[in-house]
Write an enzyme that holds these catalytic residues in place. Sequence first.
Site, PDB file in Angstrom:
ATOM      1  CB  ALA A   3       8.307  21.007   6.658  1.00 49.99           C
ATOM      2  CD  GLU A  13      -4.046  -0.856   8.059  1.00 52.41           C
ATOM      3  OE1 GLU A  13      -3.736  -0.149   9.029  1.00 52.41           O
ATOM      4  OE2 GLU A  13      -3.258  -1.631   7.501  1.00 52.41           O
ATOM      5  CB  CYS A  25      -0.099  -2.355   3.731  1.00 52.32           C
ATOM      6  SG  CYS A  25      -0.145  -0.971   4.888  1.00 52.32           S
ATOM      7  CB  THR A  52       2.958   8.439   5.167  1.00 51.51           C
ATOM      8  OG1 THR A  52       2.827   7.626   6.340  1.00 51.51           O
ATOM      9  CG2 THR A  52       4.353   9.065   5.130  1.00 51.51           C
ATOM     10  NE  ARG A  82      14.040  -2.167  19.318  1.00 50.47           N
ATOM     11  CZ  ARG A  82      14.318  -3.453  19.296  1.00 50.47           C
ATOM     12  NH1 ARG A  82      14.838  -4.007  18.225  1.00 50.47           N
ATOM     13  NH2 ARG A  82      14.064  -4.206  20.356  1.00 50.47           N
ATOM     14  CG  HIS A 120       3.801  -1.741   1.226  1.00 49.27           C
ATOM     15  ND1 HIS A 120       2.607  -1.104   0.964  1.00 49.27           N
ATOM     16  CD2 HIS A 120       4.102  -1.459   2.530  1.00 49.27           C
ATOM     17  CE1 HIS A 120       2.198  -0.468   2.048  1.00 49.27           C
ATOM     18  NE2 HIS A 120       3.080  -0.674   3.007  1.00 49.27           N
ATOM     19  CE  LYS A 180      14.565   9.433   1.736  1.00 47.13           C
ATOM     20  NZ  LYS A 180      15.619   9.951   0.829  1.00 47.13           N
ATOM     21  NE  ARG A 182      17.636  -0.556   4.252  1.00 44.84           N
ATOM     22  CZ  ARG A 182      17.502  -0.692   5.559  1.00 44.84           C
ATOM     23  NH1 ARG A 182      16.750   0.162   6.235  1.00 44.84           N
ATOM     24  NH2 ARG A 182      18.114  -1.666   6.203  1.00 44.84           N
ATOM     25  CG  ASN A 200       1.225   3.532   3.312  1.00 41.58           C
ATOM     26  OD1 ASN A 200       0.735   2.793   2.455  1.00 41.58           O
ATOM     27  ND2 ASN A 200       1.675   3.075   4.466  1.00 41.58           N
ATOM     28  CB  SER A 218       2.320  -4.261   9.734  1.00 42.42           C
ATOM     29  OG  SER A 218       3.139  -3.249   9.211  1.00 42.42           O
TER      30      SER A 218
END
Length: 350
Positions: free
Chosen positions: A29, A80, A112, A153, A199, A234, A239, A243, A266, A296
């Site tokens: 966790a 979606e 999204c 999420t 990835r 978004h 993270k 970033r 999310n 996406s």
Amino acid sequence: MVGIMTYGVYIPRYRIKVEEIARIWGANAEDISGGLGVYSKSVPDLDEDTATIAVEAARAALARRAIDPAKIGAVYVGSESHPYAVKPTACTVGEAIGATPNMTAADYEFACKAGTAGIQTCMGLAKSGMITYGLAVGSDVAQGAPSDALEYTAAAGGAAYVIGCDDPIATIHHTCSYTTDTPDFWRREGQDYPRHGGRFTGDPGYFKHVQGAVNLIFEQTGKGPKDYDYAVFHQPNAKFPQRVAKILKFTPEQIKPGLVVPRLGNTYSGSSMIGLAATLDIARPGDRIFVASFGSGAGSDAFDIEVTDAIGSEKFSRDAAPTVEKLLANPIWVDYAQYARHKGKIVMQK
């Protein structure tokens, strides 16, 4: 100038902790929560779906400002997780809020960012004079397969924005989009859960497109990060937006008010729109807000927004509907079994 007349949000009270999901699947966790920056997510009630969430968000928006529903000439619901594969959610939302049949309505899908695409459409229709007001909603009961990374999420919630030109509480000075065919995430017809390209989700997906839209709007407007008081990106996790904000030279203080994903999860089409709502909940006249959504498949919509004096006038009342912070407070915690039942992962045999 075209802009936001009013806005509203709805978030279910039910929540599950990431550590509870990790417990079921034997995952660490701390590694998951720390890696994602998400510690809990919202869960829909048994009778809640994208349509009910969209209706509640739209009603909250109308509670804050006396907008005549008969003057809402367009309703677009981005999601979606529409309840029907063939049957528009937008029609349900329009009728539920009292809009007249003399309106255009449609459901949008672009992962999204379908909700922000609806905002752009309403902007064009309102600015051209074809409609007085348009309603754009981003609402989702996000899906994630059991034990998949998305399950930690994928949350539920939505935000609604009424767009018009009659003394908006926030002017949208400019918008642009950056779009390519990047298959980082998809769900085929008949499949219950989406799949993701691992990835491809990060650099070729999220970061390439968000940076592309941000750099494009900066080129078109001549502005930069220092010109804004707040920024919203978004939030598939905590993270990624932190970033990309650092890469683009926005500060942690600029994104902090809208960074709700650690407690919310999310909400897919509702993600950046709820982050904007959380920022508008504290914004003052003259504040400048930058927003960049991401969907996406893949694309990003960027917005240059300035809060006006109308947000503090008698025409608009923030207190007439719950703020995002209030909606996040006092959660009802559920275990994995309750969560699975609420999400339809397990069903009662009749």
